[in-house]
Structures are given as structure tokens and as C-alpha cells.
Design a protein around this motif. Sequence first.
Motif, PDB file in Angstrom:
ATOM      1  N   GLN A 136     -10.903   1.003  60.594  1.00 47.10           N
ATOM      2  CA  GLN A 136     -10.773   0.733  59.150  1.00 47.10           C
ATOM      3  C   GLN A 136      -9.550   1.445  58.599  1.00 47.10           C
ATOM      4  O   GLN A 136      -9.270   2.586  58.953  1.00 47.10           O
ATOM      5  N   GLY A 137      -8.803   0.749  57.725  1.00 53.40           N
ATOM      6  CA  GLY A 137      -7.663   1.362  57.043  1.00 53.40           C
ATOM      7  C   GLY A 137      -8.037   1.587  55.584  1.00 53.40           C
ATOM      8  O   GLY A 137      -8.942   2.349  55.262  1.00 53.40           O
ATOM      9  N   GLY A 155      -9.251  -5.481  53.049  1.00 53.85           N
ATOM     10  CA  GLY A 155      -9.291  -6.793  53.706  1.00 53.85           C
ATOM     11  C   GLY A 155     -10.266  -7.722  52.993  1.00 53.85           C
ATOM     12  O   GLY A 155     -11.259  -7.272  52.410  1.00 53.85           O
ATOM     13  N   LEU A 156      -9.986  -9.020  53.066  1.00 62.21           N
ATOM     14  CA  LEU A 156     -10.782  -9.980  52.295  1.00 62.21           C
ATOM     15  C   LEU A 156     -11.723 -10.812  53.167  1.00 62.21           C
ATOM     16  O   LEU A 156     -12.326 -11.752  52.681  1.00 62.21           O
ATOM     17  N   GLY A 175     -13.584  -7.778  57.783  1.00 67.56           N
ATOM     18  CA  GLY A 175     -13.229  -7.303  59.125  1.00 67.56           C
ATOM     19  C   GLY A 175     -13.429  -5.819  59.334  1.00 67.56           C
ATOM     20  O   GLY A 175     -13.661  -5.360  60.457  1.00 67.56           O
ATOM     21  N   ALA A 176     -13.346  -5.029  58.272  1.00 74.54           N
ATOM     22  CA  ALA A 176     -13.437  -3.574  58.405  1.00 74.54           C
ATOM     23  C   ALA A 176     -14.831  -3.054  58.081  1.00 74.54           C
ATOM     24  O   ALA A 176     -15.050  -1.840  58.043  1.00 74.54           O
ATOM     25  N   LEU A 194       2.380  -6.660  48.561  1.00 74.50           N
ATOM     26  CA  LEU A 194       1.166  -7.399  48.188  1.00 74.50           C
ATOM     27  C   LEU A 194       0.368  -6.611  47.159  1.00 74.50           C
ATOM     28  O   LEU A 194       0.598  -5.413  46.974  1.00 74.50           O
ATOM     29  N   THR A 231      -3.254   0.022  54.247  1.00 74.92           N
ATOM     30  CA  THR A 231      -2.512   0.873  55.185  1.00 74.92           C
ATOM     31  C   THR A 231      -1.687   0.025  56.154  1.00 74.92           C
ATOM     32  O   THR A 231      -1.981  -1.161  56.377  1.00 74.92           O
ATOM     33  N   GLY A 286      -1.729   0.241  59.338  1.00 77.30           N
ATOM     34  CA  GLY A 286      -2.595  -0.220  60.430  1.00 77.30           C
ATOM     35  C   GLY A 286      -3.320  -1.504  60.054  1.00 77.30           C
ATOM     36  O   GLY A 286      -3.390  -2.449  60.844  1.00 77.30           O
ATOM     37  N   ASN A 291      -2.355  -3.615  57.693  1.00 74.61           N
ATOM     38  CA  ASN A 291      -1.331  -4.675  57.546  1.00 74.61           C
ATOM     39  C   ASN A 291      -1.005  -5.286  58.902  1.00 74.61           C
ATOM     40  O   ASN A 291      -0.869  -6.501  59.033  1.00 74.61           O
ATOM     41  N   THR A 315      -4.054  -7.263  60.427  1.00 74.92           N
ATOM     42  CA  THR A 315      -4.307  -8.568  59.806  1.00 74.92           C
ATOM     43  C   THR A 315      -3.043  -9.432  59.773  1.00 74.92           C
ATOM     44  O   THR A 315      -3.079 -10.534  59.226  1.00 74.92           O
ATOM     45  N   GLY A 357      -8.364  -5.437  64.867  1.00 70.90           N
ATOM     46  CA  GLY A 357      -9.079  -4.310  65.467  1.00 70.90           C
ATOM     47  C   GLY A 357     -10.023  -4.697  66.590  1.00 70.90           C
ATOM     48  O   GLY A 357     -10.853  -3.894  67.001  1.00 70.90           O
ATOM     49  N   VAL A 393      -7.084   0.144  68.854  1.00 68.40           N
ATOM     50  CA  VAL A 393      -6.828   0.808  67.574  1.00 68.40           C
ATOM     51  C   VAL A 393      -5.330   1.117  67.485  1.00 68.40           C
ATOM     52  O   VAL A 393      -4.797   1.868  68.316  1.00 68.40           O
ATOM     53  N   HIS A 405       1.378 -18.323  47.781  1.00 66.18           N
ATOM     54  CA  HIS A 405       2.732 -18.181  48.307  1.00 66.18           C
ATOM     55  C   HIS A 405       3.219 -19.559  48.748  1.00 66.18           C
ATOM     56  O   HIS A 405       3.313 -19.846  49.946  1.00 66.18           O
ATOM     57  N   HIS A 413      -5.099 -13.783  55.641  1.00 67.15           N
ATOM     58  CA  HIS A 413      -6.152 -12.764  55.514  1.00 67.15           C
ATOM     59  C   HIS A 413      -6.909 -12.524  56.810  1.00 67.15           C
ATOM     60  O   HIS A 413      -7.653 -11.555  56.902  1.00 67.15           O
TER      61      HIS A 413
HETATM   62  P1  FAD Z   1      -8.714  -2.931  56.247  1.00 68.98           P
HETATM   63  O1  FAD Z   1      -9.292  -3.781  55.195  1.00 68.98           O
HETATM   64  O2  FAD Z   1      -9.232  -1.541  56.337  1.00 68.98           O
HETATM   65  O3  FAD Z   1      -8.903  -3.633  57.658  1.00 68.98           O
HETATM   66  C1  FAD Z   1      -8.553  -4.971  57.851  1.00 68.98           C
HETATM   67  C2  FAD Z   1      -8.765  -5.337  59.329  1.00 68.98           C
HETATM   68  O4  FAD Z   1      -7.871  -4.587  60.142  1.00 68.98           O
HETATM   69  C3  FAD Z   1     -10.145  -5.008  59.857  1.00 68.98           C
HETATM   70  O5  FAD Z   1     -10.504  -5.976  60.800  1.00 68.98           O
HETATM   71  C4  FAD Z   1      -9.987  -3.658  60.528  1.00 68.98           C
HETATM   72  O6  FAD Z   1     -10.922  -3.458  61.569  1.00 68.98           O
HETATM   73  C5  FAD Z   1      -8.578  -3.758  61.068  1.00 68.98           C
HETATM   74  N1  FAD Z   1      -7.845  -2.491  61.111  1.00 68.98           N
HETATM   75  C6  FAD Z   1      -7.539  -1.665  60.081  1.00 68.98           C
HETATM   76  N2  FAD Z   1      -6.803  -0.629  60.517  1.00 68.98           N
HETATM   77  C7  FAD Z   1      -6.650  -0.798  61.859  1.00 68.98           C
HETATM   78  C8  FAD Z   1      -5.973  -0.065  62.881  1.00 68.98           C
HETATM   79  N3  FAD Z   1      -5.313   1.063  62.610  1.00 68.98           N
HETATM   80  N4  FAD Z   1      -6.029  -0.528  64.152  1.00 68.98           N
HETATM   81  C9  FAD Z   1      -6.692  -1.665  64.446  1.00 68.98           C
HETATM   82  N5  FAD Z   1      -7.344  -2.396  63.530  1.00 68.98           N
HETATM   83  C10 FAD Z   1      -7.313  -1.975  62.241  1.00 68.98           C
HETATM   84  N6  FAD Z   1      -3.293  -9.869  52.366  1.00 68.98           N
HETATM   85  C11 FAD Z   1      -2.156 -10.559  52.588  1.00 68.98           C
HETATM   86  O7  FAD Z   1      -1.860 -10.856  53.740  1.00 68.98           O
HETATM   87  N7  FAD Z   1      -1.335 -10.941  51.564  1.00 68.98           N
HETATM   88  C12 FAD Z   1      -1.592 -10.632  50.276  1.00 68.98           C
HETATM   89  O8  FAD Z   1      -0.852 -11.017  49.376  1.00 68.98           O
HETATM   90  C13 FAD Z   1      -2.759  -9.864  50.011  1.00 68.98           C
HETATM   91  N8  FAD Z   1      -3.045  -9.486  48.752  1.00 68.98           N
HETATM   92  C14 FAD Z   1      -4.180  -8.776  48.518  1.00 68.98           C
HETATM   93  C15 FAD Z   1      -4.455  -8.427  47.194  1.00 68.98           C
HETATM   94  C16 FAD Z   1      -5.605  -7.720  46.897  1.00 68.98           C
HETATM   95  C17 FAD Z   1      -5.892  -7.332  45.471  1.00 68.98           C
HETATM   96  C18 FAD Z   1      -6.489  -7.360  47.953  1.00 68.98           C
HETATM   97  C19 FAD Z   1      -7.739  -6.581  47.681  1.00 68.98           C
HETATM   98  C20 FAD Z   1      -6.218  -7.707  49.269  1.00 68.98           C
HETATM   99  C21 FAD Z   1      -5.068  -8.424  49.568  1.00 68.98           C
HETATM  100  N9  FAD Z   1      -4.754  -8.816  50.873  1.00 68.98           N
HETATM  101  C22 FAD Z   1      -3.604  -9.512  51.108  1.00 68.98           C
HETATM  102  C23 FAD Z   1      -5.715  -8.615  51.985  1.00 68.98           C
HETATM  103  C24 FAD Z   1      -5.558  -7.484  53.008  1.00 68.98           C
HETATM  104  O9  FAD Z   1      -5.395  -8.073  54.313  1.00 68.98           O
HETATM  105  C25 FAD Z   1      -4.446  -6.541  52.879  1.00 68.98           C
HETATM  106  O10 FAD Z   1      -4.725  -5.865  51.677  1.00 68.98           O
HETATM  107  C26 FAD Z   1      -4.183  -5.507  54.005  1.00 68.98           C
HETATM  108  O11 FAD Z   1      -3.395  -6.018  55.058  1.00 68.98           O
HETATM  109  C27 FAD Z   1      -5.397  -4.859  54.637  1.00 68.98           C
HETATM  110  O12 FAD Z   1      -5.062  -3.515  54.971  1.00 68.98           O
HETATM  111  P2  FAD Z   1      -6.188  -2.383  54.985  1.00 68.98           P
HETATM  112  O13 FAD Z   1      -5.544  -1.112  55.403  1.00 68.98           O
HETATM  113  O14 FAD Z   1      -6.916  -2.345  53.708  1.00 68.98           O
HETATM  114  O15 FAD Z   1      -7.129  -2.914  56.153  1.00 68.98           O
END
Ligand code: FAD
Length: 472
Positions: free
Chosen positions: A72-73, A77-78, A81-82, A137, A144, A146, A148, A151, A205, A209, A384, A431
Motif C-alpha cells: 500500500q502507498g 487507488g480507485l 487494489g490496496a 493528477l 506515492t 510506488g 503511481n 498502477t 503489487g 514490492v 483525458h 486506474h
Molecule cells: P495505492 O492506492 O496505495 O495502491 C494502488 C495499487 O498499487 C495497489 O494495488 C497497491 O497494492 C499497489 N502498490 C502501492 N504501492 C506499491 C509498491 N510500493 N509496490 C508494489 N505495489 C504497490 N490515477 C490516474 O492514473 N490518473 C489520475 O488522473 C488520477 N486521479 C486521481 C484523483 C483522485 C482524487 C484520486 C483519489 C485518485 C486518482 N487516481 C488517478 C488514482 C490512483 O491510481 C492514483 O492516485 C495513484 O497512482 C495511486 O497511488 P497510491 O500511492 O495512492 O497507491
Amino acid sequence: MPALSPTLLHALEQAVGPAGVIRSADAMQPYLRDWRNAYRGQAALVLRPASTDQVAEVVRLCHAAGVALVPQGGNTGLCGGAVPDASGTQVVLSLTRMNAIRAIDPANETITVEAGVLLQHLQEAAAEVGRLFPLSLGAEGSCTVGGNLATNAGGTAVLRYGNMRDLALGLEVVLPDGRVWHGLRGLRKDNTGYDLKHLFIGAEGTLGVITAAVLKLFPAIASRATAWAAVPSPQAAVALIGRLRGVCGDRLSGFELMSRQSVEFVQRHVPGCAERFSQAHPWYVLIELSDALANAPLAELLESSLGGALEQGEVLDAVVAASQTQVAALWKLREGISEAQNHEGPSLKHDISVPVSSIPAFIEATDRQLRAALPGLRIVAYGHVGDGNLHYNLSKPEGSDDAAFKAEAERLMQVIYAATLALGGSISAEHGLGQAKREAAQQYKAPLELELMRTLKQALDPAGLMNPGKVV
Ligand code: FAD
Ligand code: 2HG
Ligand code: ZN
């Protein structure tokens, strides 16, 4: 809730130290549900390692004990996944303490960062050395690197710079058995067989990791022009992209489409988002031009292009932002849509892509079928469009029941995904699949593609302990 064995618990605590362990039910709560509250789970434990060695030790211990891990980062995520499953046996592995910028190499135009670095901090670190990290975004203050990478995030600058996959040169990854792949190379050319980093980018993920990455930097932006325009139709929006590309080349760095319904929701729920024109219009676009050259005449270029488009009927009205405050206000109208839609009850999200040229046909056919399928349905279509990516989200008919609307989800989704596929599109543009679209992918991806994905999963994670229940 099933507990981990005392021996394993002790070893895990030893591995990450007291600051890296969260055990109380209350403190674990934010890690067990997603941003929208659409997915909820349970966990045996939340661990927050602070180094690659600590991640590797945790993964090794869990692998030996047969315990599943959920990386989890920022948890933005939408697709769920986390979020762990409901069993209470999984361990959430939060990377947020791994937040160091390890190195910046301006001559190589690269930055090396740990997985828990916030996207916004990465952008700021690049700006401090006069460079740009272009991924942008709405969740950039919370997501984070990770996440980004995992996903393969997109956002509003893909049009010019590509998505996260295009921005990564090297990775460091802890494999499902705890071994570390040291792939932190800052090379733009490296044809020594399979490009392994691409296995982990977009894998959500499920294959390992990600603990650190080498990312590309670009020249800082010195000139920018932003406009808000009303257009009569998606067809006109697509014509306008072509016009702008023809005149401005790759200075066109943002092109976002919004339906009237999307903008109305923002105006209703997000303060300071008034209508920009004397009358409301069916569709709006947000356009951004940018250049590394100082004092580039971008506003003039934008004004003359929009003037030409007005004459041709591609644009109904337009305003070019005259200050930074106005630029921010225009982006707020766009970036506020996700949050605004949350205030209107459950939203059924569909993050589709089709060829840019097929966007008008997609919207026309899908709108028509959905309105017939559920009268009063509020279609919140935006996104987009320069990448052919629409967030084709649905809100319930005004005054109707949440549960009744959710019961329609499958039927409505089938209409949208069938139209997407008919145009050669994808059911998840940016996503990912997570748990939300895992089943749909079984139906909409080719059997051979699914077989190859399962083969990769089996090869890297034969015990199935890395984020099980997601993607494949
Ligand atoms: P998390 O939500 O914590 O995890 C996402 C996935 O990645 C999970 O499956 C998790 O297990 C995995 N993961 C996380 N960290 C790691 C790691 N270090 N190693 C391996 N796996 C890992 N997405 C877009 O693509 N474009 C957008 O314009 C966009 N806009 C958004 C706007 C809003 C308001 C919100 C809430 C979300 C948006 N998102 C968008 C969705 C989301 O994909 C992104 O916010 C971002 O890439 C997710 O990063 P996170 O760190 O929150 O990951
Ligand atoms: C955006 O582009 C994000 O705003 C979020 O990808 C989309 O909430 C959504 O459906
Ligand atoms: Zn998006």
C-alpha cells in the motif's frame, strides 16, 4: 480475527522496529478502506518498514509462513487494489516511511526516489534543481511513487510526457520470496533481453514490492497558457485537439474534456467554481500549452487558435486565464469532479479508453443506450480526451435509492464495456483492475492475454501471496 503465530509476530516486529508496527484496530482503520469508502477489509497487522532491507525481511518471513501481503502507498487507488480482503489474515505493507529522495542527477536528467515519496514531493524536488517531473493528477498530495508505478498512473500530462511507464528508467523490487532485484539503472538505452521493470509497472503489487525507482526529469516549464472553452460536442473537442496540435505541436500539454453534468456537480459542491460564461454549454475543455522557453508567446498562440476554432464552430466561447489565480480556478473546476461526484451518492466508475478519433462515437452510442436503460441516469463523462481516456462515471437518478442504483451496476457496466470493446478500447485506461475490475477483465480480455498474465503470476509468485485477489 485469526492471529499470526507469536513467533512470526515477534520476528516481524524485530524486522521493522516498534515504529513500524500498527496493531490496534483503531489505528489500522485508515489502511483497511479506500479513499471512497467503496472497499473495506480486515488485516492481521499493518507494517511500515523504513528501508529496502526491512521490506525484504518482512516479505521473506511472510513467504516462509504462508502469509499474504498487500502493498500500500497513499491508498488513493480507485479499484480497491490496496485494500486487504475480509479474512483478517493478510498483512498490509505500507511503504509510506520509505520516503527518501536518494539521488538527483541533473546531467543525466534523472531522480532516484523511494517508493513512499509523495508525488507532490517528487515534483517539488525536481523543481528545486530546475527540472520538471511531469506526472500530475488530482491525488498528487497523497499518492506515492510506488502506487503511481504499480498502477502505471496517467493523469493530465500524458498527452505530452506519457504515463508512469514512460517515465521510469529503473526499479528496485523485493520479489515475492524476499530476494531484492537491484534494477536501479538510469539508462535510456539497455537492450539486454526482457525489460524486467515493465513486469512490475502496472502489476498493482501482485508480482513484488517496488521499493525505489529511477525516474526521468524534463526541462522546467517557463511559459504556460491555460484556457477554458465551451464546445458544442465531443466531435468538436476532437477537432480542436487536431487544430491545436497542428499549430502548437507538443506545446499542447493538457486537453481535458468535461460534460455539463460534471461541471454542474463541481459548481454545486466545490466552493469558488462559478460558471465562466454568460450561459451554460453542453461540453467544456480545459487546454494547457507549455514551453521550457521563457516568454514564449503561448497566450497569443492559444487566442489565435481559439479564434479560428470559434469561426469554424468548433468552439462556442472561450477564456484564456490572465493570472495564476485564474489558472488555479480552472484546474479546480476539472480536478474537483471526483470529489463533487462523491456528494451525489454512489458513483459507478468506468475508466475507459478508445482511440481518440472514436471518442465521439463512443459517447453518442453509450449515452443513448444508457439513457434508454435507466431514465434519469446522470452521466458524468469527463477526462483525458487527448489520450482517448474518459472517466465515464454514473450517478443515480435524482431522488432514487442508493441500493436500487447499485443493483443496476452490472447491467449498466455491460453496456459501457461492450461499446468500449466494439471500438477497440480498454476497460481500464489508467486506474488498473484491483479488485474492482478483476472479474470484468476475465470477460473482456482475450483468453491468450489472460493465460500469459497467469503464467507470469505463477512464475514470480507461485505461492500466490503477493496481493492475492487482485488483477489476475
Ligand atoms: P495505492 O492506492 O496505495 O495502491 C494502488 C495499487 O498499487 C495497489 O494495488 C497497491 O497494492 C499497489 N502498490 C502501492 N504501492 C506499491 C509498491 N510500493 N509496490 C508494489 N505495489 C504497490 N490515477 C490516474 O492514473 N490518473 C489520475 O488522473 C488520477 N486521479 C486521481 C484523483 C483522485 C482524487 C484520486 C483519489 C485518485 C486518482 N487516481 C488517478 C488514482 C490512483 O491510481 C492514483 O492516485 C495513484 O497512482 C495511486 O497511488 P497510491 O500511492 O495512492 O497507491
Ligand atoms: C481524474 O482524472 C481521476 O480525475 C479520477 O482519474 C477519476 O474519479 C474518477 O473516476
Ligand atoms: Zn483520470
